[in-house]
Design a protein around this motif. Structure first.
Motif, PDB file in Angstrom:
ATOM      1  N   ARG A 116       0.834  -1.196   0.000  1.00 37.16           N
ATOM      2  CA  ARG A 116       0.000   0.000   0.000  1.00 37.16           C
ATOM      3  C   ARG A 116       0.867   1.244   0.000  1.00 37.16           C
ATOM      4  O   ARG A 116       2.072   1.178   0.218  1.00 37.16           O
ATOM      5  CB  ARG A 116      -0.972  -0.001   1.168  1.00 37.16           C
ATOM      6  CG  ARG A 116      -0.325  -0.046   2.528  1.00 37.16           C
ATOM      7  CD  ARG A 116      -1.330  -0.219   3.626  1.00 37.16           C
ATOM      8  NE  ARG A 116      -2.267   0.904   3.608  1.00 37.16           N
ATOM      9  CZ  ARG A 116      -3.187   1.100   4.513  1.00 37.16           C
ATOM     10  NH1 ARG A 116      -3.327   0.261   5.506  1.00 37.16           N
ATOM     11  NH2 ARG A 116      -3.983   2.139   4.448  1.00 37.16           N
ATOM     12  N   ASP A 117       0.227   2.387  -0.219  1.00 33.78           N
ATOM     13  CA  ASP A 117       0.904   3.684  -0.289  1.00 33.78           C
ATOM     14  C   ASP A 117       0.465   4.582   0.857  1.00 33.78           C
ATOM     15  O   ASP A 117      -0.630   4.416   1.384  1.00 33.78           O
ATOM     16  CB  ASP A 117       0.551   4.417  -1.589  1.00 33.78           C
ATOM     17  CG  ASP A 117       0.940   3.644  -2.825  1.00 33.78           C
ATOM     18  OD1 ASP A 117       0.109   3.583  -3.735  1.00 33.78           O
ATOM     19  OD2 ASP A 117       2.061   3.124  -2.879  1.00 33.78           O
ATOM     20  N   ALA A 118       1.292   5.555   1.188  1.00 36.27           N
ATOM     21  CA  ALA A 118       0.933   6.586   2.155  1.00 36.27           C
ATOM     22  C   ALA A 118       1.690   7.857   1.792  1.00 36.27           C
ATOM     23  O   ALA A 118       2.750   7.798   1.171  1.00 36.27           O
ATOM     24  CB  ALA A 118       1.280   6.157   3.579  1.00 36.27           C
ATOM     25  N   ASP A 129       1.136  15.186   8.668  1.00 34.80           N
ATOM     26  CA  ASP A 129       0.223  14.795   7.613  1.00 34.80           C
ATOM     27  C   ASP A 129       0.589  15.547   6.343  1.00 34.80           C
ATOM     28  O   ASP A 129       1.136  16.652   6.384  1.00 34.80           O
ATOM     29  CB  ASP A 129      -1.224  15.109   7.987  1.00 34.80           C
ATOM     30  CG  ASP A 129      -1.743  14.202   9.086  1.00 34.80           C
ATOM     31  OD1 ASP A 129      -1.227  13.052   9.203  1.00 34.80           O
ATOM     32  OD2 ASP A 129      -2.643  14.612   9.841  1.00 34.80           O
TER      33      ASP A 129
END
Length: 132
Positions: A116-118, A129
């Motif tokens: 997955r990506d973040a 963030d």
């Protein structure tokens, strides 16, 4: 040193850069890979024996420079150090610079985490963030 003080994290920055400068050409490739493998096993032993996290950064290279992957395959990268680096690590992450302070990270390979990506940002106050 590890027995005298408690460490939680060991960071090895650019693991293969010194190997690439010390071992030149294909004639020394085998010796370089054996030495690199021993180094990675020593890091694994430190992690197991002392319960520390090990973070290893490394360089990558384009894997499809000859275009054999086809025009629609997109860019492909592989770690410098070959299979020794791939098998000597547990979870592999790929970091990429975004716009401004934003960065992207992708889980490439992990025995316990799905791919997955973040996105996140790095600023003067640390990791935050992602900024729009």
């Amino acid at each position: 040193m590890m027995a005298e003080a408690r460490f939680a994290l060991i960071i090895v920055d650019s693991a293969t850069s010194l190997y690439r400068s010390e071992f030149n050409g294909r004639g020394e490739l085998s010796v370089r890979q054996v030495h690199l493998g021993r180094f990675l096993r020593q890091l694994q032993r430190l992690a197991e024996e002392f319960g520390v996290a090990i973070v290893v950064t490394n360089q990558v290279v384009a894997a499809n420079l000859d275009g054999a992957g086809g025009m629609f395959a997109g860019p492909s990268i592989k770690a410098i150090g070959g299979n020794i680096m791939a098998h000597g690590t547990t979870t592999r992450l790929w970091f990429k610079k975004g716009r401004g302070e934003n960065r992207m990270v992708k889980i490439i390979s992990s025995p316990c985490l799905a791919e997955r990506d973040a996105q996140f940002a790095i600023g003067t106050d640390g990791v935050n963030d992602c900024k729009e």
